[in-house]
Design an enzyme around this catalytic site. Structure first.
Site, mmCIF file in Angstrom:
data_model
loop_
_atom_site.group_PDB
_atom_site.id
_atom_site.type_symbol
_atom_site.label_atom_id
_atom_site.label_comp_id
_atom_site.label_asym_id
_atom_site.label_seq_id
_atom_site.Cartn_x
_atom_site.Cartn_y
_atom_site.Cartn_z
ATOM 1 C CG ASP A 282 6.388 5.781 -0.873
ATOM 2 O OD1 ASP A 282 6.442 6.965 -1.370
ATOM 3 O OD2 ASP A 282 5.834 4.608 -1.649
ATOM 4 C CD GLU B 111 2.113 5.166 -4.440
ATOM 5 O OE1 GLU B 111 2.299 4.369 -5.301
ATOM 6 O OE2 GLU B 111 2.731 5.823 -3.969
ATOM 7 C CD GLU C 40 3.122 11.676 -7.377
ATOM 8 O OE1 GLU C 40 2.707 11.106 -6.421
ATOM 9 O OE2 GLU C 40 4.148 11.827 -7.755
HETATM 10 O O1 KIV Z 1 6.051 9.483 -1.057
HETATM 11 C C1 KIV Z 1 5.678 10.837 -1.384
HETATM 12 O O2 KIV Z 1 6.787 11.517 -0.892
HETATM 13 C C2 KIV Z 1 4.690 11.172 -2.133
HETATM 14 C C3 KIV Z 1 4.685 12.534 -2.540
HETATM 15 C C4 KIV Z 1 4.729 12.561 -3.958
HETATM 16 C C5 KIV Z 1 3.194 13.373 -2.367
HETATM 17 O O3 KIV Z 1 3.595 10.458 -2.056
#
Ligand code: KIV
Length: 274
Positions: free
Chosen positions: A54, A124, A191
């Site tokens: 995202d 998430e 992260e």
């Molecule tokens: O959305 C994304 O590109 C991610 C990266 C930070 C791993 O979650």
């Protein structure tokens, strides 16, 4: 001119292959991509896993966070990537509020797999992340759970900040990782956490752990493509290495990144947090 058909000779990677790489100590080289041309170049360079993140909200759409991204955006960009690749494991990101309930998340993840060909979804989430992971896993949907800094919470966190610095917060991340694996997560993404937290998660779980700004202990590494090509506008996180500046070309930059991840040259402890 299109990005070219994926090579018919390459065999698609499976979850079992990624688990075997963890067992064998072969680092998993991952990048984000959002379109066919860059995805094809990443496959040619040997990238194992492509995430349609995202982050497209920021690096493609020009928003200042990932919050405005919609499920339809992820589906569109996953379709673009999927047309060009065969071997890499393709992961689609579940955007803000698409995991607001287990039933809704199953519906949206189902669309990502059926309409766009995603092989796994990444999510998430707060306390409901475990229940959502369990619901997805129950339907046979491969899940990567994202821990540590969760950019979708940027407005709650007050910025993109390293997570897990205090002992209790570090322990909470390790405990959550264990719970997520028990709920059926097949992969974890960490992260912006201190290197020791990554080590704790790796020791507490048995699935592949992918890091970004999480130091050298993870089983694989991922970077946002625009960051590692040095074309992101604004501040570049300090754990990112600019492979374009070092190599002078896109294809060479992807190849150098894969080579450094595979050899363990990237990331160094200084590409994480103490
Ligand atoms: O959305 C994304 O590109 C991610 C990266 C930070 C791993 O979650």
């Amino acid at each position: 001119m299109n990005a070219g058909a994926p090579s018919p000779d390459s065999k698609p990677l499976t979850l079992g292959d990624l688990r075997a790489m963890r067992e064998a100590g072969e680092p998993i080289a991952c990048l984000t991509a959002y379109d066919s041309t860059f995805a094809a170049a990443q496959e040619a360079a040997g990238v194992d896993l492509i995430l349609i993140g995202d982050t497209l909200g920021m690096v493609v759409q020009g928003h200042d966070s990932t919050v405005p991204v919609r499920v339809d955006d992820i589906i569109y960009h996953t379709q673009c990537v999927n047309r060009a690749v065969r071997r890499p494991w393709v992961v689609a990101d579940m955007p803000f509020l698409s995991v607001r309930s287990p039933a809704f998340a199953v519906e949206q993840a189902g669309r990502m797999m059926q309409e766009a060909g995603a092989r796994m979804v990444k999510l998430e989430g707060g306390d409901s992340q475990v229940a959502v992971t369990r619901a997805l896993a129950d339907q046979g949907i491969p899940v990567c759970a994202h821990l540590g800094l969760q950019p979708q919470l940027v407005h709650k966190l007050g910025g993109f900040k390293v997570q897990g610095r205090e002992a209790s917060a570090a322990q909470a991340i390790v405990d959550r990782a264990r719970e997520l694996e028990q709920a059926g997560a097949d992969m974890l993404l960490l992260e912006c956490v201190p290197n020791a937290v990554t080590q704790g998660v790796v020791e507490a779980t048995s699935v592949p752990v992918i890091g970004i700004g999480a130091g050298p202990h993870a089983h694989g590494q991922i970077l946002v493509m625009h960051d590692m090509l040095g074309v992101t506008t604004g501040r570049r996180p300090r754990f990112v290495k600019d492979y374009m500046a070092e190599t002078g070309g896109v294809q060479a930059a992807f190849a150098a990144y894969v080579q450094e991840v595979k050899s363990g040259a990237y990331p160094q402890p200084t590409h994480g947090f103490g």
